[in-house]
Design an enzyme around this catalytic site. Sequence first.
Site, PDB file in Angstrom:
ATOM      1  N   TYR A  14      19.569-107.741 -90.675  1.00  0.00           N
ATOM      2  CA  TYR A  14      20.207-108.755 -91.517  1.00  0.00           C
ATOM      3  C   TYR A  14      21.292-109.490 -90.729  1.00  0.00           C
ATOM      4  CZ  TYR A  14      22.618-110.718 -95.623  1.00  0.00           C
ATOM      5  OH  TYR A  14      23.215-111.562 -96.540  1.00  0.00           O
ATOM      6  N   LYS A  48      21.623-113.515 -89.755  1.00  0.00           N
ATOM      7  CA  LYS A  48      22.747-114.333 -90.218  1.00  0.00           C
ATOM      8  C   LYS A  48      23.603-114.857 -89.047  1.00  0.00           C
ATOM      9  CE  LYS A  48      21.811-114.171 -94.588  1.00  0.00           C
ATOM     10  NZ  LYS A  48      21.444-115.404 -95.309  1.00  0.00           N
TER      11      LYS A  48
END
Length: 248
Positions: A156, A160
């Site tokens: 993740y 990002k």
Amino acid sequence: MFDLTGKVAIVTGGSRGIGRAMCEALAEHGARVVVGYASGEEKAREVVSAIEAKGGQAEAFQVDVSNGAQTEERIADVAKRLGRLDVLVANAGISIDGLLLRLRDEDFDRLLSVNLKGAVASSRAAIKVMMRARTGRVILVSSVVGESGNAGQTAYAASKAALLGVTKSLAREYATRGITVNAITPGYIDTDMTAALNDDQKKQIAAAIPLGRTGKPREIAAAAVFLASDEAAYVTGHALRVNGGMYV
Ligand code: NAP
């Protein structure tokens, strides 16, 4: 200030959570909002009804951003049908958490295809339209985790953090075309994505936030309204932290 009357805004992942709040706030400021969803049609229709009930304009829009060709085609279709596209909020995202040693390649690929490649495909489609108009606003939804890192969120965080590189590169690439490209890096926000944590975990997280509480979707939406507005015309390549001081 922040008047978006006459503008068309697409929000991917607009059917729930942060995206929903962004759709509602952009509509409150006068934009005609296209509420993106992947599979939650009913939720997207609820958002449309809530906006219309307040006198705003909105429509639901199905797109799975992990399918790049479909994303580009559908965004182009919307822009053609509505005659313009002023704002893209690439907000659609998923989280698949786990320690590195348990991270499966297929989960890593899936996460990157939605969070990173999906945002890039959406941006490409929107920028094609915005280039012709010589104006536009692209807003990418990154995360505090992309800046700080977080144990158990390698995949993740990678997706990002990559969006911050995308933001800066696109900002430089399209500035001369009148298009600004910015990111928002939300902290810990109360949505379905974070609902799985138990009360103890939530208390621990809140204790690590200088403002002493988790954030609300509307607090992220306010940042999107600003970045979408004419007043933000001189802001580009920026990552706006809305995180209660969790990372400074
Ligand atoms: P959420 O409540 O889980 O909502 C996710 C949204 O994304 C839904 O509208 C969902 O639509 C859509 N979506 C998921 N997969 C998609 C796909 N393949 N194609 C198109 N749409 C898809 O999430 P959230 O918490 O509001 O998060 C929104 C964004 O903020 C994400 O990018 C997330 O990473 C980021 N963020 C969240 C937090 C937080 O604390 N919540 C913090 C930092 C950053 P369907 O319902 O149709 O699947």
